[in-house]
Scaffold this active site. Sequence first.
Site, short mmCIF file in Angstrom:
data_model
loop_
_atom_site.label_atom_id
_atom_site.label_comp_id
_atom_site.label_asym_id
_atom_site.label_seq_id
_atom_site.Cartn_x
_atom_site.Cartn_y
_atom_site.Cartn_z
N HIS A 68 0.84 -1.30 -0.08
CA HIS A 68 0.13 -0.05 0.00
C HIS A 68 0.79 1.32 -0.02
O HIS A 68 0.59 2.17 0.60
CB HIS A 68 -0.86 -0.04 1.23
CG HIS A 68 -1.99 -0.97 1.02
ND1 HIS A 68 -2.50 -1.26 -0.07
CD2 HIS A 68 -2.75 -1.47 2.03
CE1 HIS A 68 -3.55 -2.48 0.07
NE2 HIS A 68 -3.56 -2.60 1.54
N HIS A 139 -10.13 1.79 0.11
CA HIS A 139 -10.02 0.52 1.00
C HIS A 139 -11.45 0.53 1.93
O HIS A 139 -11.13 -0.03 3.12
CB HIS A 139 -8.71 0.60 1.81
CG HIS A 139 -8.46 -0.83 2.04
ND1 HIS A 139 -8.96 -2.00 2.70
CD2 HIS A 139 -7.28 -1.54 2.11
CE1 HIS A 139 -8.48 -3.08 3.00
NE2 HIS A 139 -7.31 -2.98 2.52
N GLU A 243 -11.89 -3.84 -3.65
CA GLU A 243 -10.84 -2.63 -3.93
C GLU A 243 -10.56 -2.82 -5.33
O GLU A 243 -9.73 -3.54 -6.01
CB GLU A 243 -9.59 -2.66 -3.18
CG GLU A 243 -9.74 -2.79 -1.66
CD GLU A 243 -8.40 -3.51 -1.00
OE1 GLU A 243 -7.35 -2.91 -1.31
OE2 GLU A 243 -8.85 -4.42 -0.10
#
Length: 276
Positions: A68, A139, A243
């Site tokens: 991420h 998210h 996502e």
Amino acid sequence: MIRLKSKHLTAEFDPLGAAICRLFWDGLQIADKGVTVGRYANRIAGDSLSINGKTFPLSVNENGNTLHGGAVGFSKRRWSEEVLPEENAVVFRLVSDDGDQGFPGTMQAEVRYTVQDSSIWIDYRASADRDTVINLTNHAYFNLNGIDDTAAAAEHELYLNADSYLEVDAELIPTGKLLPVDGTVFDFRKQKRYPCSFDHNFVLNGGTPAAILRGCRSGLTMQVLTDRPGIQLYNTKAQICLETQNFPDAVHHPHFPAPFLRKGEIFQSATIYQFQ
């Protein structure tokens, strides 16, 4: 805290992480923790990437890999905000400096949320002054039956418009293989009860919707529409994430959709969560 309301939806936003803090449908809380993830959402294998023959060391934050966007990715940054009341929208902006978490190029990133009667639109836009990579997603954690002490991810039905998914190793890094969903627990081409735990990227077929999630208790349905090539399915015991994104570790797999944002180009993408 920024709040936008429509006939059915109430959305609360936070500049920290350019996030959907909480989302309500007719007073029922159905989502939270919807941070914007970047500069590269999901995983990049190892501690570096190469662009134009040059290697860039990255911020490593999960088992020797980059997750991420690194230790201080976009989800942990405070974005500037601009509320557009006449459009029932809010725009968040972030400048990510050259070398941020190891990524090359100064990136100008923008996320716009628009709340309509029964949907929330997420529009992404970015540019950079140097060739770099990009993979932005939201998210948000959903439970369409309501987020409370009795919530369970298993009390949902799911449809995914995907004939294949990405094989991953023990560290959830793609091997490069696209595996068919036929005859496996990964086959959601017919809507079915949510069966078990996932943290996998599905290869979308294109067309709409990309996904349909239904709360078995509430009867509330959410359609996901996107222009992204993949969708990461992830869940906790109580909530489900869908996502929309490019494939994880695409920088190391030339046959995956290209993850690059070239100098002078504009990246644009949109995802819609539509409820009924």
